[in-house]
Design a protein around this motif. Sequence first.
Motif, PDB file in Angstrom:
ATOM      1  N   PRO A 175      -1.232  10.818  -5.849  1.00  0.00           N
ATOM      2  CA  PRO A 175      -0.294   9.933  -5.130  1.00  0.00           C
ATOM      3  C   PRO A 175      -0.876   8.536  -4.867  1.00  0.00           C
ATOM      4  N   LEU A 176      -2.163   8.450  -4.558  1.00  0.00           N
ATOM      5  CA  LEU A 176      -2.785   7.146  -4.317  1.00  0.00           C
ATOM      6  C   LEU A 176      -2.892   6.345  -5.610  1.00  0.00           C
ATOM      7  N   SER A 178      -0.867   6.588  -8.134  1.00  0.00           N
ATOM      8  CA  SER A 178       0.496   6.148  -8.449  1.00  0.00           C
ATOM      9  C   SER A 178       0.872   4.926  -7.624  1.00  0.00           C
ATOM     10  N   THR A 179       0.448   4.892  -6.376  1.00  0.00           N
ATOM     11  CA  THR A 179       0.711   3.737  -5.519  1.00  0.00           C
ATOM     12  C   THR A 179       0.019   2.494  -6.054  1.00  0.00           C
ATOM     13  N   LEU A 183       1.698  -1.070  -7.451  1.00  0.00           N
ATOM     14  CA  LEU A 183       1.288  -2.390  -6.987  1.00  0.00           C
ATOM     15  C   LEU A 183       0.791  -3.240  -8.152  1.00  0.00           C
TER      16      LEU A 183
END
Length: 294
Positions: A175-176, A178-179, A183
């Motif tokens: 998840p990190l 993907s974030t 960005l």
Amino acid sequence: MMTAFITALTPVILLASLGFLLAKRTPYLDNPQLSSLVSNIGLPALLLTAVLKMNMDFGGMLSIVAATLSCLTGMAAVSYAFLKTVRLSTQFYLAPLVNPNTGNLGIPIAYALFGTEGLATAVVVSSVVQVSHFTLGVGFMSGDYQPKQLLKNGPVVALLLGLLSLGLGVSLPTPLMSTLEMLSAITLPIMLMLLGKSLANLNFSDSTKLYRTIGLACFRPIVGVLIASLIVPWFGFNSAQEATIISLQGMSVAVISYMLATKFAGPKDEIALMILISLPIALISTATVWWLYQ
């Protein structure tokens, strides 16, 4: 080959042209916080994402850093001697000659021509050049330098975090990652449009300095490529990494040099013209390097 090169560069040229037109006709790019968003959020995210996803060990990343520092050091020595020979101020002209535009021009071109491996290499090179901007550039143009300024530079912090992650073998949860990727996706288009905006807003007043400016503009990409071609092959990189580093050392004068010259009351109009003139020369040198490594 030329068709592939043109195809790869077309998005770069179109986005920069879009930024140019938007700056001339609309206020869309006028918000001063837009460049801060890219510098402090987008570019660090892009750098960290590329570093964490690159197929490279800690030693490989350090090799790219070492090669870039070697190229910049060689360019600084040659540029310093050149400026002294022609009796020009090193205070305002050294940094523009040494530091190429590896950010909003170099990174998109490296990705377009050399793929994800070129992107990963380019963001590391760009981070090292960022350090040079905030040391050599600020130090010479201002006459004063404070090392603590580096700790406020997002890409530099991201590079240090990437080095630490590679050194410890740590990977981020999906998840990190993907974030960070989301960005990162905003960064390259905005960087290119801001480059177009910078070119649209340049002003020139003293035509008597034209020939000198042309000479300096040609010096930056041509000598940059030549020095990198002598240094980089000694590091044993694969062809994509080697071509990327050499290409980036042949980029045009950086827009940030224009910003620093404006901030410290330097010859901003000359440096602005150097940016414009060195752009096509940089593209020609990049095309040559790309062709040689095909």
